[in-house]
Design an enzyme around this catalytic site. Structure first.
Site, PDB file in Angstrom:
ATOM      1  N   SER A 116       7.938  14.228 -35.566  1.00 36.28           N
ATOM      2  CA  SER A 116       6.921  13.331 -34.996  1.00 36.28           C
ATOM      3  C   SER A 116       5.560  13.805 -35.490  1.00 36.28           C
ATOM      4  O   SER A 116       5.358  15.012 -35.708  1.00 36.28           O
ATOM      5  CB  SER A 116       6.947  13.414 -33.464  1.00 36.28           C
ATOM      6  OG  SER A 116       5.763  12.827 -32.935  1.00 36.28           O
ATOM      7  N   TYR A 120       7.861  18.559 -25.995  1.00 36.73           N
ATOM      8  CA  TYR A 120       8.250  17.600 -27.044  1.00 36.73           C
ATOM      9  C   TYR A 120       7.622  18.016 -28.374  1.00 36.73           C
ATOM     10  O   TYR A 120       8.300  18.085 -29.405  1.00 36.73           O
ATOM     11  CB  TYR A 120       7.799  16.197 -26.648  1.00 36.73           C
ATOM     12  CG  TYR A 120       8.117  15.127 -27.667  1.00 36.73           C
ATOM     13  CD1 TYR A 120       9.378  14.559 -27.744  1.00 36.73           C
ATOM     14  CD2 TYR A 120       7.139  14.683 -28.566  1.00 36.73           C
ATOM     15  CE1 TYR A 120       9.668  13.579 -28.688  1.00 36.73           C
ATOM     16  CE2 TYR A 120       7.415  13.700 -29.509  1.00 36.73           C
ATOM     17  CZ  TYR A 120       8.688  13.145 -29.555  1.00 36.73           C
ATOM     18  OH  TYR A 120       8.962  12.180 -30.493  1.00 36.73           O
ATOM     19  N   SER A 151       9.282  21.007 -29.770  1.00 39.97           N
ATOM     20  CA  SER A 151      10.610  20.723 -30.337  1.00 39.97           C
ATOM     21  C   SER A 151      10.455  20.129 -31.735  1.00 39.97           C
ATOM     22  O   SER A 151      11.210  20.472 -32.653  1.00 39.97           O
ATOM     23  CB  SER A 151      11.400  19.766 -29.421  1.00 39.97           C
ATOM     24  OG  SER A 151      10.892  18.449 -29.463  1.00 39.97           O
ATOM     25  N   LYS A 152       9.463  19.267 -31.917  1.00 37.24           N
ATOM     26  CA  LYS A 152       9.283  18.614 -33.215  1.00 37.24           C
ATOM     27  C   LYS A 152       8.683  19.582 -34.245  1.00 37.24           C
ATOM     28  O   LYS A 152       8.977  19.494 -35.436  1.00 37.24           O
ATOM     29  CB  LYS A 152       8.419  17.358 -33.057  1.00 37.24           C
ATOM     30  CG  LYS A 152       9.071  16.281 -32.190  1.00 37.24           C
ATOM     31  CD  LYS A 152      10.427  15.839 -32.746  1.00 37.24           C
ATOM     32  CE  LYS A 152      10.985  14.618 -32.049  1.00 37.24           C
ATOM     33  NZ  LYS A 152      12.297  14.203 -32.601  1.00 37.24           N
ATOM     34  N   ASN A 178      27.274  13.752 -27.723  1.00 36.46           N
ATOM     35  CA  ASN A 178      26.077  14.404 -27.202  1.00 36.46           C
ATOM     36  C   ASN A 178      25.675  15.467 -28.221  1.00 36.46           C
ATOM     37  O   ASN A 178      26.382  16.468 -28.392  1.00 36.46           O
ATOM     38  CB  ASN A 178      26.379  15.042 -25.842  1.00 36.46           C
ATOM     39  CG  ASN A 178      25.195  15.794 -25.278  1.00 36.46           C
ATOM     40  OD1 ASN A 178      24.115  15.822 -25.886  1.00 36.46           O
ATOM     41  ND2 ASN A 178      25.388  16.413 -24.124  1.00 36.46           N
ATOM     42  N   VAL A 179      24.541  15.273 -28.869  1.00 34.99           N
ATOM     43  CA  VAL A 179      24.159  16.200 -29.946  1.00 34.99           C
ATOM     44  C   VAL A 179      23.884  17.609 -29.434  1.00 34.99           C
ATOM     45  O   VAL A 179      23.870  18.565 -30.212  1.00 34.99           O
ATOM     46  CB  VAL A 179      22.943  15.692 -30.760  1.00 34.99           C
ATOM     47  CG1 VAL A 179      23.260  14.396 -31.484  1.00 34.99           C
ATOM     48  CG2 VAL A 179      21.695  15.559 -29.889  1.00 34.99           C
TER      49      VAL A 179
END
Ligand code: NAD
Length: 246
Positions: free
Chosen positions: A140, A153, A156-157, A61-62
């Site tokens: 992304s 999301y 985070s990217k 689990n990263v």
């Protein structure tokens, strides 16, 4: 002679989609690969078998510091690391006004804390080995474009892009650190079987008029891992069908 003969790569998220294609492409170029993923043991074993060339798998689990430290302890004891691909990721899709702190922690925990933890431990090992190295972080195109109902999301990217640039400066000149920012790619994350025609039309609204294929993102990773990118660090390569042009 493969482009990656004698090189060892760790690919997080290598059990599925883009990570799986990257592990496969690296192994076909002679690299040995450790696939580190939190998927089922069976999915990891399947990806390891598909890659071949002595690939190994490990359930990690990263977002869990202990898991990540143990992973790189094992990698350090078995020949070390030349290439890291930080590809594990999840997509939390929700309108902002319905988004909880638990959603924030889950999204940022995997996509940003995970990249931080894995990157930190891989770079610690690369520095100790003193034989150079490559780090490829998967962001992304949405880090640039933004997307309704996906703000965590996208954030985070954006964080991954930004962290990459700082690491590129911090670990130059021996270790090269770059990002790939794919456009919509046909993987289980996109869930194309469940995607409505409307969403699909939005996703393929690029000059090439189609989704990317995982192998097309893997080709960019191979370039950043190989001998053709020795003057590139802190860069973002974006295979996205032309949806965003930089
Ligand atoms: N598919 C797209 O359209 C697209 C576009 C741009 C960026 N990306 C990024 O590419 C990367 C790969 O996505 P994909 O499309 O191949 O998705 P995918 O769902 O097919 O693969 C993601 C992999 O990450 C693993 N993973 C998830 N959480 C984990 C954790 N905590 N620890 C370890 N492994 C974990 C999953 O088990 C899975 O194998 C992601 O970072 C994603 O954000 C995808």
């Amino acid at each position: 002679m493969g482009m990656l003969n004698g090189k060892h790569a760790v690919v997080t998220g290598g059990a599925s989609g883009i990570g799986r294609a990257i592990a496969f492409a690296f192994a076909k170029e002679g690299g040995t690969v450790t696939i580190a993923d939190y998927a089922s043991e069976a999915s990891i074993a399947d990806a390891v078998k598909a890659a071949g060339n002595g690939a190994q798998g490990r359930r990690v689990n990263v977002a869990d510091e202990k898991d990540v430290v143990q992973l790189f302890d094992a990698v350090g004891k078995s020949g070390g690391i030349d290439i890291l691909v930080n590809c594990a990721g999840i997509l939390v899709e929700k309108p902002l006004l319905e988004t909880s702190v638990a959603d924030f922690d889950r999204q940022i925990g995997v996509n940003l804390k995970g990249v931080f933890l894995v990157g930190r431990e891989a770079l610690r090992l690369m520095v100790a080995q003193d034989r150079g190295g490559r780090v490829i972080n998967i962001a992304s195109e949405l880090a640039y474009l933004g997307r309704e109902n996906c703000s965590l999301y996208c954030a985070s990217k954006g964080g991954v892009l930004s962290m990459t640039r700082s690491w590129a400066r911090e670990f130059a000149p021996k270790i090269l650190v770059n990002t790939i920012a794919p456009g919509p790619t046909d993987t289980p994350m996109l869930g194309i079987e469940q995607t409505s025609a409307e969403t699909l039309a939005q996703e393929t609204n690029n000059p090439l008029g189609r989704l990317g294929r995982p192998e097309e993102i893997a080709a960019a990773a191979l370039f950043l891992a190989g001998p053709g990118s020795t003057f590139m660090t802190g860069q973002c390569v974006s295979p996205n069908g032309g949806a965003a042009m930089f």
